[in-house]
Design a protein around this motif. Structure first.
Motif, PDB file in Angstrom:
ATOM      1  N   PRO A 193      80.644 -79.856 109.900  1.00  0.00           N
ATOM      2  CA  PRO A 193      80.232 -81.261 110.666  1.00  0.00           C
ATOM      3  C   PRO A 193      79.448 -82.087 109.766  1.00  0.00           C
ATOM      4  O   PRO A 193      79.593 -83.499 109.780  1.00  0.00           O
ATOM      5  N   ALA A 194      78.374 -81.530 109.077  1.00  0.00           N
ATOM      6  CA  ALA A 194      77.755 -82.554 108.143  1.00  0.00           C
ATOM      7  C   ALA A 194      78.488 -83.144 107.082  1.00  0.00           C
ATOM      8  O   ALA A 194      78.379 -84.189 106.730  1.00  0.00           O
ATOM      9  N   ILE A 195      79.282 -82.281 106.405  1.00  0.00           N
ATOM     10  CA  ILE A 195      80.393 -83.142 105.302  1.00  0.00           C
ATOM     11  C   ILE A 195      81.228 -84.157 106.105  1.00  0.00           C
ATOM     12  O   ILE A 195      81.390 -85.170 105.728  1.00  0.00           O
ATOM     13  N   LEU A 196      81.685 -83.715 107.292  1.00  0.00           N
ATOM     14  CA  LEU A 196      82.825 -84.645 107.945  1.00  0.00           C
ATOM     15  C   LEU A 196      81.941 -86.040 108.278  1.00  0.00           C
ATOM     16  O   LEU A 196      82.563 -86.880 108.462  1.00  0.00           O
ATOM     17  N   ALA A 197      80.849 -85.767 108.614  1.00  0.00           N
ATOM     18  CA  ALA A 197      79.891 -86.799 109.193  1.00  0.00           C
ATOM     19  C   ALA A 197      79.799 -88.037 108.125  1.00  0.00           C
ATOM     20  O   ALA A 197      79.723 -89.236 108.548  1.00  0.00           O
ATOM     21  N   CYS A 198      79.713 -87.613 106.968  1.00  0.00           N
ATOM     22  CA  CYS A 198      79.549 -88.643 105.930  1.00  0.00           C
ATOM     23  C   CYS A 198      80.822 -88.663 104.880  1.00  0.00           C
ATOM     24  O   CYS A 198      80.626 -89.450 103.687  1.00  0.00           O
ATOM     25  N   ALA A 199      81.855 -88.152 105.439  1.00  0.00           N
ATOM     26  CA  ALA A 199      83.156 -88.336 104.602  1.00  0.00           C
ATOM     27  C   ALA A 199      83.936 -89.671 104.763  1.00  0.00           C
ATOM     28  O   ALA A 199      83.984 -90.225 105.706  1.00  0.00           O
ATOM     29  N   SER A 200      84.338 -89.887 103.477  1.00  0.00           N
ATOM     30  CA  SER A 200      85.338 -91.043 103.472  1.00  0.00           C
ATOM     31  C   SER A 200      86.782 -90.579 103.859  1.00  0.00           C
ATOM     32  O   SER A 200      86.942 -89.514 104.333  1.00  0.00           O
ATOM     33  N   ASP A 201      87.545 -91.633 104.442  1.00  0.00           N
ATOM     34  CA  ASP A 201      88.671 -91.286 104.967  1.00  0.00           C
ATOM     35  C   ASP A 201      89.766 -90.551 104.037  1.00  0.00           C
ATOM     36  O   ASP A 201      90.670 -89.786 104.104  1.00  0.00           O
ATOM     37  N   ASP A 202      89.444 -90.704 102.561  1.00  0.00           N
ATOM     38  CA  ASP A 202      90.327 -90.390 101.531  1.00  0.00           C
ATOM     39  C   ASP A 202      89.676 -89.103 100.967  1.00  0.00           C
ATOM     40  O   ASP A 202      89.660 -88.798  99.605  1.00  0.00           O
ATOM     41  N   ILE A 203      88.671 -88.725 101.398  1.00  0.00           N
ATOM     42  CA  ILE A 203      87.797 -87.477 101.030  1.00  0.00           C
ATOM     43  C   ILE A 203      88.669 -86.310 100.170  1.00  0.00           C
ATOM     44  O   ILE A 203      89.774 -86.136 100.813  1.00  0.00           O
ATOM     45  N   ARG A 204      88.065 -85.866  99.318  1.00  0.00           N
ATOM     46  CA  ARG A 204      88.840 -84.601  98.532  1.00  0.00           C
ATOM     47  C   ARG A 204      87.823 -83.391  98.737  1.00  0.00           C
ATOM     48  O   ARG A 204      87.003 -83.413  98.252  1.00  0.00           O
ATOM     49  N   GLY A 236      71.024 -82.069  89.389  1.00  0.00           N
ATOM     50  CA  GLY A 236      71.103 -83.468  88.447  1.00  0.00           C
ATOM     51  C   GLY A 236      72.174 -84.325  89.046  1.00  0.00           C
ATOM     52  O   GLY A 236      72.844 -84.199  90.025  1.00  0.00           O
ATOM     53  N   GLY A 237      72.616 -85.112  88.178  1.00  0.00           N
ATOM     54  CA  GLY A 237      73.488 -86.155  88.743  1.00  0.00           C
ATOM     55  C   GLY A 237      73.471 -87.574  87.967  1.00  0.00           C
ATOM     56  O   GLY A 237      72.938 -87.640  86.920  1.00  0.00           O
ATOM     57  N   GLY A 238      74.299 -88.440  88.497  1.00  0.00           N
ATOM     58  CA  GLY A 238      73.965 -89.969  87.799  1.00  0.00           C
ATOM     59  C   GLY A 238      74.732 -90.939  88.656  1.00  0.00           C
ATOM     60  O   GLY A 238      75.168 -90.653  89.791  1.00  0.00           O
ATOM     61  N   MET A 239      74.655 -92.336  88.289  1.00  0.00           N
ATOM     62  CA  MET A 239      74.947 -93.407  88.797  1.00  0.00           C
ATOM     63  C   MET A 239      75.620 -94.602  88.104  1.00  0.00           C
ATOM     64  O   MET A 239      75.085 -94.532  86.909  1.00  0.00           O
ATOM     65  N   SER A 240      76.495 -95.116  88.564  1.00  0.00           N
ATOM     66  CA  SER A 240      76.871 -96.107  87.794  1.00  0.00           C
ATOM     67  C   SER A 240      75.817 -97.519  87.621  1.00  0.00           C
ATOM     68  O   SER A 240      75.084 -97.539  88.414  1.00  0.00           O
ATOM     69  N   LYS A 241      76.213 -98.406  86.658  1.00  0.00           N
ATOM     70  CA  LYS A 241      75.219 -99.559  86.558  1.00  0.00           C
ATOM     71  C   LYS A 241      75.149-100.451  87.806  1.00  0.00           C
ATOM     72  O   LYS A 241      74.098-100.928  88.013  1.00  0.00           O
ATOM     73  N   THR A 242      76.303-100.314  88.430  1.00  0.00           N
ATOM     74  CA  THR A 242      76.292-101.152  89.760  1.00  0.00           C
ATOM     75  C   THR A 242      75.785-100.472  90.939  1.00  0.00           C
ATOM     76  O   THR A 242      75.997-100.916  91.997  1.00  0.00           O
ATOM     77  N   ASN A 243      75.419 -99.388  90.852  1.00  0.00           N
ATOM     78  CA  ASN A 243      74.752 -98.634  92.103  1.00  0.00           C
ATOM     79  C   ASN A 243      75.875 -98.169  92.908  1.00  0.00           C
ATOM     80  O   ASN A 243      75.453 -98.429  94.164  1.00  0.00           O
ATOM     81  N   ASP A 244      77.273 -98.055  92.828  1.00  0.00           N
ATOM     82  CA  ASP A 244      78.238 -98.004  93.890  1.00  0.00           C
ATOM     83  C   ASP A 244      78.929 -96.843  93.683  1.00  0.00           C
ATOM     84  O   ASP A 244      79.606 -96.387  94.505  1.00  0.00           O
ATOM     85  N   LEU A 245      78.758 -95.934  92.618  1.00  0.00           N
ATOM     86  CA  LEU A 245      79.328 -94.662  92.587  1.00  0.00           C
ATOM     87  C   LEU A 245      78.409 -93.678  91.838  1.00  0.00           C
ATOM     88  O   LEU A 245      77.803 -93.950  90.912  1.00  0.00           O
ATOM     89  N   ALA A 246      78.544 -92.572  92.515  1.00  0.00           N
ATOM     90  CA  ALA A 246      77.184 -91.552  91.965  1.00  0.00           C
ATOM     91  C   ALA A 246      77.830 -90.237  92.222  1.00  0.00           C
ATOM     92  O   ALA A 246      78.730 -89.933  92.986  1.00  0.00           O
ATOM     93  N   TYR A 247      77.273 -89.341  91.340  1.00  0.00           N
ATOM     94  CA  TYR A 247      77.484 -87.747  91.525  1.00  0.00           C
ATOM     95  C   TYR A 247      76.391 -86.960  91.566  1.00  0.00           C
ATOM     96  O   TYR A 247      75.109 -87.440  90.828  1.00  0.00           O
ATOM     97  N   ILE A 268      80.731 -86.402  94.966  1.00  0.00           N
ATOM     98  CA  ILE A 268      80.825 -87.842  94.583  1.00  0.00           C
ATOM     99  C   ILE A 268      80.644 -88.712  95.638  1.00  0.00           C
ATOM    100  O   ILE A 268      81.379 -88.490  96.676  1.00  0.00           O
ATOM    101  N   TRP A 269      79.847 -89.590  95.445  1.00  0.00           N
ATOM    102  CA  TRP A 269      79.580 -90.510  96.365  1.00  0.00           C
ATOM    103  C   TRP A 269      80.077 -92.114  96.160  1.00  0.00           C
ATOM    104  O   TRP A 269      79.957 -92.286  94.976  1.00  0.00           O
ATOM    105  N   ARG A 270      80.628 -92.642  97.073  1.00  0.00           N
ATOM    106  CA  ARG A 270      80.955 -94.151  96.841  1.00  0.00           C
ATOM    107  C   ARG A 270      80.508 -94.974  97.914  1.00  0.00           C
ATOM    108  O   ARG A 270      80.285 -94.534  99.077  1.00  0.00           O
ATOM    109  N   LEU A 271      80.009 -96.062  97.369  1.00  0.00           N
ATOM    110  CA  LEU A 271      79.232 -97.230  98.410  1.00  0.00           C
ATOM    111  C   LEU A 271      80.349 -97.861  98.860  1.00  0.00           C
ATOM    112  O   LEU A 271      80.921 -98.865  98.169  1.00  0.00           O
ATOM    113  N   ALA A 272      80.468 -98.042 100.265  1.00  0.00           N
ATOM    114  CA  ALA A 272      81.493 -99.166 100.896  1.00  0.00           C
ATOM    115  C   ALA A 272      80.757-100.211 100.932  1.00  0.00           C
ATOM    116  O   ALA A 272      79.723-100.607 100.804  1.00  0.00           O
TER     117      ALA A 272
END
Length: 292
Positions: A193-204, A236-247, A268-272
């Motif tokens: 339930p935790a993963i599904l609650a914050c999953a995108s429609d195209d999650i892998r 650890g992890g990282g983020m794009s310069k535009t702060n919209d893609l992170a891992y 991997i996180w994506r900012l909607a």
């Protein structure tokens, strides 16, 4: 945000998208095309020179892999005497709005020796790529899972191109920290339930021994009744310069009916466009059994 097929990418290479036509903006179609070509070039070099040599060329100095623990990928392959025979190719790719960070994923086959016609194993990889100071794509994170032979199917041939303008990009980093915290707390109550609650429609969803699932509906079937109590420790992890893609990556521990499972995780996180962070990739890989 719009989904484009790779066929459309290549047919429209000579055209500029509306977003890239504006001064100072990145041509995201070209960014994904170049990212796909970088992954394909990595695979071609692997076939020609071996996986070890190809990895040394394509890995950034700070690249991370699991072997099986968290290690520097460049150093690992410099010191390793192993040279696995792997063939692979990208079936999906996406980039950040800044065009400096992206990811690829696709199927892989493993063979005992070069020249073997039939593979002895199958899997899927996920790689995070980042452009270096010279604008060259380099791998900064690489992971894969093994699974049974998949059914015959065509490559996805799709990429995710962000086009919508973000509403409040200045708060994105703080919002991601909040999303990470909420996910971490929810995982301890129930992994699925935790993963599904914050999953995108195209999650892998990637799990060892299982063919990856694509889409929230498919993920629901796998994770909907999953009641493992899971804790994740971010390394650890990282983020794009535009702060919209992170891992993120690290270690996890799961408990269920007295059984305990440990291993590594990667997401991997994506900012909607509504400023909500969504999981687009979630991977857990059980640690190998310790030899006695």
């Amino acid at each position: 945000m719009i989904l484009f097929t790779y066929a459309r990418f290549f047919c429209l290479v000579g055209l500029l998208s509306l977003a890239s036509a504006r001064a100072g903006q990145v041509d995201l179609q070209e960014s994904i095309r170049s990212l796909v070509e970088a992954e394909k070039g990595y695979a071609r070099l692997g076939a020609e020179k071996g996986f070890r040599a190809a990895s040394l060329v394509n890995f950034a100095a700070d690249a991370v892999i699991f072997a099986p623990g968290i290690v520097n990928g460049k150093k690992f392959w410099q010191e390793s005497k192993e040279d696995p025979v792997i063939s692979w190719g990208p079936s999906f790719a996406s980039v950040a709005r800044s065009g400096d960070l992206g990811y690829t994923t696709g199927p892989a086959e493993f063979r005992k020796a070069r020249g073997d016609e039939q593979p002895e194993g199958f899997g899927h990889f996920v790689s995070i790529w980042r452009k270096d100071s010279e604008g060259v794509w380099k791998v900064v994170f690489d992971v894969g899972v093994s699974h049974p032979k998949p059914p015959e199917s065509k490559n996805e041939g799709m990429g995710y191109v962000p086009t919508a303008t973000l509403s409040h990009p200045e708060s994105a980093a703080a919002d991601l920290e909040k999303a990470r915290g909420e996910l971490g707390e929810s995982l301890t109550k129930g992994e699925g339930p935790a993963i599904l609650a914050c999953a995108s429609d195209d999650i892998r969803i990637y799990r060892r021994g299982a063919i990856p699932l694509v889409g929230k509906t498919a993920a629901q079937k796998m994770l909907g009744t999953e009641n493992w109590k899971t804790s994740r420790s971010r390394s650890g992890g990282g983020m794009s310069k535009t702060n919209d893609l992170a891992y993120d990556y690290g270690e996890y521990t799961s408990d269920h009916d007295g059984a305990t499972e440990r291993g590594i995780y990667f997401c991997i996180w994506r900012l909607a466009s509504d400023n909500g962070w969504k999981l687009v990739v979630d991977l857990q890989k059980k640690a190998p059994a310790e030899s006695k």
